[in-house]
Design a protein around this motif. Structure first.
Motif, mmCIF file in Angstrom:
data_model
loop_
_atom_site.group_PDB
_atom_site.id
_atom_site.type_symbol
_atom_site.label_atom_id
_atom_site.label_comp_id
_atom_site.label_asym_id
_atom_site.label_seq_id
_atom_site.Cartn_x
_atom_site.Cartn_y
_atom_site.Cartn_z
ATOM 1 N N LYS A 89 1.063 -1.265 0.261
ATOM 2 C CA LYS A 89 -0.114 -0.225 -0.031
ATOM 3 C C LYS A 89 0.818 1.708 -0.192
ATOM 4 O O LYS A 89 1.955 1.257 0.236
ATOM 5 C CB LYS A 89 -0.860 0.335 1.071
ATOM 6 N N ARG A 96 -0.788 5.165 -0.416
ATOM 7 C CA ARG A 96 -1.447 5.869 0.507
ATOM 8 C C ARG A 96 -2.540 5.884 -0.063
ATOM 9 O O ARG A 96 -3.090 4.906 -1.252
ATOM 10 C CB ARG A 96 -1.165 7.199 0.006
ATOM 11 N N LEU A 147 -3.468 8.007 4.437
ATOM 12 C CA LEU A 147 -4.620 7.043 5.141
ATOM 13 C C LEU A 147 -4.954 7.567 6.187
ATOM 14 O O LEU A 147 -6.017 7.102 6.111
ATOM 15 C CB LEU A 147 -3.598 5.585 5.626
ATOM 16 N N ASN A 171 -8.793 7.364 8.684
ATOM 17 C CA ASN A 171 -8.808 7.015 10.506
ATOM 18 C C ASN A 171 -10.397 7.150 10.722
ATOM 19 O O ASN A 171 -10.647 5.865 11.533
ATOM 20 C CB ASN A 171 -7.385 6.869 11.024
ATOM 21 N N THR A 196 -8.482 -6.326 2.386
ATOM 22 C CA THR A 196 -6.939 -5.176 2.549
ATOM 23 C C THR A 196 -7.409 -3.929 2.739
ATOM 24 O O THR A 196 -6.995 -3.631 3.349
ATOM 25 C CB THR A 196 -7.012 -5.013 0.705
ATOM 26 N N LEU A 197 -8.858 -4.351 2.646
ATOM 27 C CA LEU A 197 -9.363 -2.306 4.126
ATOM 28 C C LEU A 197 -9.786 -2.518 5.194
ATOM 29 O O LEU A 197 -8.921 -1.709 5.542
ATOM 30 C CB LEU A 197 -10.530 -1.719 3.379
ATOM 31 N N LYS A 222 -7.459 -4.474 6.899
ATOM 32 C CA LYS A 222 -5.960 -4.325 7.501
ATOM 33 C C LYS A 222 -5.524 -3.342 7.288
ATOM 34 O O LYS A 222 -4.344 -2.768 8.401
ATOM 35 C CB LYS A 222 -5.011 -5.835 6.643
ATOM 36 N N GLN A 223 -5.751 -2.001 7.390
ATOM 37 C CA GLN A 223 -5.759 -0.642 6.873
ATOM 38 C C GLN A 223 -6.125 -0.278 8.515
ATOM 39 O O GLN A 223 -5.863 1.506 8.438
ATOM 40 C CB GLN A 223 -6.215 -0.299 5.682
ATOM 41 N N GLN A 224 -6.473 -1.274 9.138
ATOM 42 C CA GLN A 224 -7.399 0.679 10.437
ATOM 43 C C GLN A 224 -8.148 1.766 9.517
ATOM 44 O O GLN A 224 -7.977 2.524 10.779
ATOM 45 C CB GLN A 224 -5.840 0.456 11.410
ATOM 46 N N LEU A 225 -9.016 1.370 9.048
ATOM 47 C CA LEU A 225 -9.889 2.290 8.210
ATOM 48 C C LEU A 225 -11.128 2.005 9.726
ATOM 49 O O LEU A 225 -11.487 0.895 9.443
ATOM 50 C CB LEU A 225 -9.899 2.777 7.489
ATOM 51 N N LEU A 245 -7.270 3.362 -2.624
ATOM 52 C CA LEU A 245 -6.489 3.171 -2.206
ATOM 53 C C LEU A 245 -5.280 2.528 -3.028
ATOM 54 O O LEU A 245 -5.543 1.488 -3.793
ATOM 55 C CB LEU A 245 -6.901 2.489 -1.479
ATOM 56 N N MET A 280 -2.216 1.021 -4.565
ATOM 57 C CA MET A 280 -1.122 -0.202 -4.507
ATOM 58 C C MET A 280 -0.626 -0.073 -5.618
ATOM 59 O O MET A 280 -0.441 0.265 -6.426
ATOM 60 C CB MET A 280 -2.012 -1.584 -4.138
#
Length: 350
Positions: A228, A230, A245, A249, A268-269, A271-274, A330, A332
């Motif tokens: 990832k 940005r 990112l 948050n 994937t999303l 895992k991004q802590q969003l 996102l 990648m």
């Protein structure tokens, strides 16, 4: 049994016929009954044996940037899948400006044009025609996107990609399975590439690479991973503006995607802590009609979303659309080991 498995079960009796037809077609090219056109510059084909997405577009991006950074003038040649233009040659981008939109050129071609400044993107069903035009425009290396089955254009490097979490599907040929051709077609490859390799599936990638090596010992296998980078936002001028990112948050965000494997993007999303409050999986190459956009916005509103998040491929289809919520993608990028770069550059020089 899902719908895909159901249709494959119906098509299984016809699979041997299609397999034989594809084998016979390849044989006619090999025996020179069907002519293969060779252009005056090196050609790198990025393709796959299976139906659906294997990460071809990110690999094309990677190769284009690698070549550009090493002093070459690459151009990307694509069929322009999903585009409405039927011209023999479509210049999507001349490297400096976007000349066709996603509706005319197809979403993947416009995505590449948006993210590869300085690199011409051309499409056409008979790809030797845009290939020759790209050379006239100054290209000295051509990248053939989704080119493994397009044997009409000769290539010097023939990459065949396998998505690690999918591999060869059920190993049957269409319409009874996921394969576009019988497995013997892999003899045409110069390199196999396992894409989307990560810590959880690395053993699976190793096992499949060993299987490929046993069947095709002269063809090496490379691993590619995603990183990832940005967020990017589609601003009021329809340009991609970089963002971080952390900007999302704490924002309730609704995700969606219309790619071959939208569930992979959903994972994937996660895992991004969003703060992802909902997600819609849409068909590959989906067209974002006014009705479909209204449905997405309604779903986002129901869960209290204050932003939308998708893939860059989907993002380019929203140009000239006005949305009540900010739209992000996102970003990648594919990464290879340095040995892969050295191999590509050495073969091109040769």
């Amino acid at each position: 049994m899902n719908s895909k498995q159901f249709y494959f079960s119906l098509g299984r009796p016809f699979s041997p016929l299609y397999s034989l037809a594809m084998h016979f077609r390849a044989l006619l090219y090999k025996k020179n009954y069907f002519k293969t056109h060779r252009v005056s510059v090196p050609v790198i084909s990025v393709g796959n044996l299976t139906l659906g997405g294997t990460g071809k577009t990110p690999v094309v991006q990677y190769l284009a940037r690698l070549l550009q950074q090493n002093g070459y003038k690459p151009a990307v040649i694509s069929r322009g899948y999903g585009g409405t233009s039927r011209k023999p040659v479509n210049i999507v981008s001349n490297g400096f400006e976007l000349l066709l939109d996603a509706k005319e050129a197809g979403d993947e071609s416009c995505f590449l044009a948006d993210t590869l400044p300085g690199i011409p993107i051309l499409t056409g069903v008979v790809r030797k025609l845009p290939a020759e035009q790209a050379i006239v425009m100054g290209a000295n290396v051509l990248l053939l996107d989704d080119g493994f089955q397009h044997m009409q254009l000769a290539r010097d490097i023939n990459l065949v990609l396998f998505k690690t979490d999918v591999l060869a599907g059920n190993s049957r040929v269409f319409p009874g399975g996921d394969l576009r051709e019988p497995v013997t077609a892999l003899k045409r490859a110069t390199t196999f590439v396992m894409t989307d390799v990560h810590q959880e599936n690395h053993d699976r990638a190793d096992q499949f690479a060993s299987l490929l090596h046993a069947k095709f010992p002269e063809i090496k296998t490379e691993f590619a991973r995603y990183e990832k980078k940005r967020l990017v936002q589609l601003d009021s001028n329809d340009t991609l503006s970089p963002s971080e990112l952390t900007d999302l948050n704490q924002v309730p965000t609704y995700g969606f995607s219309g790619i071959a494997h939208p569930q992979a993007f959903q994972q994937t999303l996660k895992k991004q802590q969003l703060n992802i409050v909902g997600f819609s999986s849409l068909p590959d190459h989906v067209k974002y009609t006014d009705q479909r956009v209204a449905t997405l916005l309604h779903k986002a509103d129901k869960v209290g979303a204050e932003a939308l998040l998708t893939t860059e491929k989907d993002l380019v289809k929203f140009k000239e659309k006005t949305l009540p919520l900010p739209l992000y993608a996102l970003r990648m990028e594919t990464k290879f080991d340095p040995t892969f770069d050295q191999y590509i550059l050495k073969e091109i020089q040769r």
